[in-house]
Design a protein around this motif. Structure first.
Motif, short mmCIF file in Angstrom:
data_model
loop_
_atom_site.label_atom_id
_atom_site.label_comp_id
_atom_site.label_asym_id
_atom_site.label_seq_id
_atom_site.Cartn_x
_atom_site.Cartn_y
_atom_site.Cartn_z
N THR A 1 48.56 25.94 49.97
CA THR A 1 48.65 27.39 50.18
C THR A 1 48.18 27.77 51.58
O THR A 1 47.40 27.06 52.20
N PHE A 2 48.64 28.92 52.06
CA PHE A 2 48.24 29.51 53.35
C PHE A 2 48.49 28.52 54.49
O PHE A 2 47.64 28.29 55.36
N LEU B 1 40.26 25.55 59.40
CA LEU B 1 41.48 24.91 58.92
C LEU B 1 41.14 23.74 58.03
O LEU B 1 40.15 23.03 58.26
N GLN B 2 41.95 23.54 56.99
CA GLN B 2 41.75 22.39 56.10
C GLN B 2 43.10 21.70 55.94
O GLN B 2 44.13 22.36 55.80
N THR B 3 43.10 20.37 55.99
CA THR B 3 44.35 19.64 55.79
C THR B 3 44.29 18.86 54.48
O THR B 3 43.30 18.19 54.20
N VAL B 4 45.36 19.01 53.70
CA VAL B 4 45.45 18.27 52.44
C VAL B 4 46.74 17.47 52.42
O VAL B 4 47.70 17.81 53.12
N GLU B 5 46.75 16.42 51.63
CA GLU B 5 47.97 15.64 51.47
C GLU B 5 48.42 15.77 50.02
O GLU B 5 47.61 15.60 49.10
N LEU B 6 49.69 16.08 49.84
CA LEU B 6 50.21 16.35 48.50
C LEU B 6 51.35 15.40 48.17
O LEU B 6 52.19 15.11 49.02
N ASN B 7 51.37 14.94 46.91
CA ASN B 7 52.54 14.20 46.43
C ASN B 7 53.70 15.18 46.32
O ASN B 7 53.50 16.34 45.96
N GLN C 1 51.89 16.68 54.27
CA GLN C 1 50.57 17.09 54.76
C GLN C 1 50.63 18.56 55.12
O GLN C 1 51.49 18.99 55.89
N ARG D 1 45.95 24.15 56.14
CA ARG D 1 45.77 25.44 55.49
C ARG D 1 44.79 26.31 56.26
O ARG D 1 43.76 25.83 56.72
N MET E 1 52.72 20.79 39.83
CA MET E 1 52.87 20.29 41.20
C MET E 1 51.62 20.61 42.00
O MET E 1 50.91 21.57 41.72
N PRO E 2 51.35 19.81 43.04
CA PRO E 2 50.25 20.17 43.94
C PRO E 2 50.66 21.34 44.83
O PRO E 2 51.86 21.61 44.99
N GLN E 3 49.68 22.02 45.41
CA GLN E 3 49.95 23.22 46.20
C GLN E 3 49.28 23.16 47.56
O GLN E 3 48.12 22.79 47.67
#
Ligand code: FAD
Ligand code: AMP
Lengths: 309, 249
Positions: free
Chosen positions: B141-142, B163-169, B154, B157, B137-139
């Protein structure tokens, strides 16, 4: 025995934390290879090649690695890591994010945040917010390790002349993507690399009052940090937090202003060489770790300090 | 969507732990235990997702001794629907915890797993990332912000630079940072109600996972104590000491 270090970089330059990891690897002993995985990151690889003690640089230049997404990078590192006795990264947020994923892919434990190398398989690390130091022996064939930067000197950025070898493997797990970032811009030194830090806590009252600390920081070439309470209250952004769950720092001089000294804060700064505390409460626990304590109202003491520098 | 939340039983964060005199470990006898603070934040986030109509069921899991039931009950009082205790008196390392959780994930098929970023006893900061690897799975974290949008989540982190924003399935794993939310307190009626919520107990054998040691704890020492310093009477004296005694400015 060879050690693979995962470089911390921003695709252009090598981050200082990598240099501390190189020193830890030198103490473990063995050939040292550094992986620079990123996109358009040749310059960072060249910088790694000239670090003293580095024998080889592996350059994985691919769009999939641009933002160091753990899903992609961990597959690359696990694939390369099978040929090494140790896989090492700095205990930065990138290292903390990626390395446990690597360890699980390799079916080995991770030894987090080491502060001492006793032998090739035995390391010391703080537990319980630094209130105890555990000596841990790894029983795995491949040792996955993150390194606390403040515990190891930085390796010299010059003196090495390692070959840079390209790695073709492209891993794109396709399950995550980078959306954006808000990077704090500052002309001041980075907290984890600064030799002087002045930090403010809840006692600062609000964000504007941090200008008092910034003025002192300008004169001392210092970085500005904060307690969690100050970050939680919205005085300053999260990247300034020092502590057990924030940044670990160990400057030559740490000045704590309006910070009570909770164990979680002390865990992040008590290895500083000289600690100064300015607090109006003479019972504040911060004084128990301070070399020089000043019981005073910060709104008088800090401007006066500023004037005398 | 089902949300799985993990809660670890740890020493209360206000307690300063002591090292045993034989240096074999820390002394946890008669020490106040509690839910790991980051797990409280994980529970709160799940409850908010349920209140927002995004989550339909919250399953809370803890791994450890029988007494970890207390932390599961606390999570149930805060709004989780049912609990699973994976009971073991052995020392469960992060990789083993992740393997056991992977089995629970296989059984429960959650859309989101929310965990703490770090247990404040071991300070490992590993388990979520390991579970993500084992389940592919995608993660995120923090996390300081979590937004579920359709089949994706979304996650903002907290990283060293900001700050960083990621999009995960989805399904995805989220680990919490301190500013994600402020956990609520359990009300007395909810504490009473929680006693009747279902709590399953399983063992590592039931889940088909062998508890294996990957590390060996050789010794535990107290940290080096700092020498007590002095109080200075004035800013002037402070500046003088820093210049002429400590020579740091
Ligand atoms: C899981 C967990 C993790 C945590 N991680 C961290 C972490 O990484 N870093 C961290 O810092 N905290 C962390 N904390 C929080 C920590 O427990 C404390 O709550 C926090 O450090 C307190 O911050 P503070 O000292 O600024 O605030 P307070 O404890 O409120 O202290 C404020 C101080 O300012 C002084 N003061 C007020 N006004 C003045 C004035 N005018 N002049 C002089 N002095 C003044 C007061 O006397 C007081 O001592 C964590 C907590 C938990 C539960
Ligand atoms: N024994 C456990 N029981 C339940 N959750 C756990 C356990 N160990 C770890 N976790 C979860 O994983 C997170 C990170 O733990 P760690 O990797 O040990 O720092 C914790 O905040 C918990 O949410």
């Amino acid at each position: 025995m060879a050690i693979l270090i995962i470089a911390e970089h921003d695709n252009q330059s090598l981050k200082a934390a990598t240099l501390n990891a190189v020193t830890a690897a030198t103490q473990i002993g063995g050939e040292i290879h550094v992986l620079v995985a990123g996109s358009g990151c040749q310059a960072a690889a060249d910088a790694a090649a000239s670090v003293a003690g580095v024998d080889k640089v592996l350059l994985a230049d691919n769009a999939a690695y641009e933002h160091q997404l753990a899903e992609n990078l961990s597959q690359l590192v696990a694939e390369l890591g099978r040929d090494y006795s140790h896989v090492v990264a700095p205990a930065t947020t990138t290292g903390k994010n990626v390395m446990p994923r690597v360890a699980a892919l390799l079916d080995v434990a991770q030894v987090s945040d080491i502060i001492r190398v006793d032998s090739e398989d035995t390391f010391a690390r703080p537990i319980y917010a630094g209130n105890a130091i555990a000596t841990v022996k790894s029983l795995d064939a491949i040792k996955v390790i993150t390194v606390r930067g403040t515990a190891f000197e930085a390796a010299a950025t010059e003196g090495g002349s390692a070959a840079v070898e390209a790695v073709a493997a492209a891993h794109d797990a396709g399950i995550s993507s980078f959306v954006g970032e808000e990077v704090a811009k500052s002309d001041r030194p980075e907290l984890t690399a600064a030799s002087v830090i002045i930090s403010g806590g809840r006692g600062m009252g609000n964000g504007e009052n941090f200008a008092l600390l910034e003025s002192v920081a300008d004169k001392l070439g210092a970085a500005v940090g904060a307690s969690r309470a100050a970050v939680d209250a919205g005085f300053v952004p999260n990247d300034m937090q020092v502590g057990q769950t924030g940044k670990i720092v160990a400057p030559d001089l740490y000045i704590a202003v309006g910070i009570s000294g909770a164990i979680q804060h002390l865990a992040g700064m008590k290895d500083s060489k000289v600690i100064v505390a300015i607090n109006k409460d003479e019972e504040a626990p911060i004084f128990s770790v301070a070399d020089y304590g000043l019981v005073a109202d910060l709104f008088e003491a800090v401007p006066e300090l500023d004037g005398k520098l | 969507m089902k949300v799985l939340v993990t809660v670890k039983r740890v020493i209360d964060y206000n307690v300063k732990v002591r090292v045993k005199s034989d240096n074999s470990d820390v002394d946890l006898s008669n020490v106040k235990m509690a839910m790991n603070p980051f797990c409280e934040i994980a529970v709160e986030e799940a409850v908010r997702l349920k209140e927002a109509g995004v989550a339909s069921e919250i399953v809370v899991v803890s791994l450890g001794p029988q007494a970890a039931q207390e932390q599961i009950r606390t999570a149930l009082a805060l709004g989780a629907d049912r609990g699973i205790l994976v009971q073991s008196d052995e020392n469960l390392e992060s990789l083993t915890v992740a393997k056991l959780l992977a089995k629970v994930v296989e059984d429960e098929q959650p859309g989101l797993v929310i965990m703490g970023k770090q247990a404040i006893d071991s300070d490992n900061n590993q388990t979520g990332q390991m579970l993500a690897a084992l389940t592919n799975m995608p993660q995120g974290t923090f996390a300081s912000e979590v937004k579920v949008e359709g089949e994706k989540v979304q996650v903002t982190r907290e990283v060293d630079g900001g700050l960083q924003t990621v999009e995960l399935n989805m399904p995805a794993i989220v680990t919490t940072d301190l500013r994600l939310n402020e956990p609520r307190y359990a009300s007395l009626p909810n504490i009473m109600k929680a006693k009747r919520k279902p709590l399953d107990t399983k063992t590592p054998e039931d889940l088909g996972v062998a508890v294996k040691a990957h590390t060996q704890l050789l010794s535990v020492e107290p940290p080096a104590e700092r020498q007590a310093g002095i109080k200075v009477a004035s800013v002037e004296e402070l500046v003088d000491k820093l210049k002429n005694e400590a020579k740091v400015i």
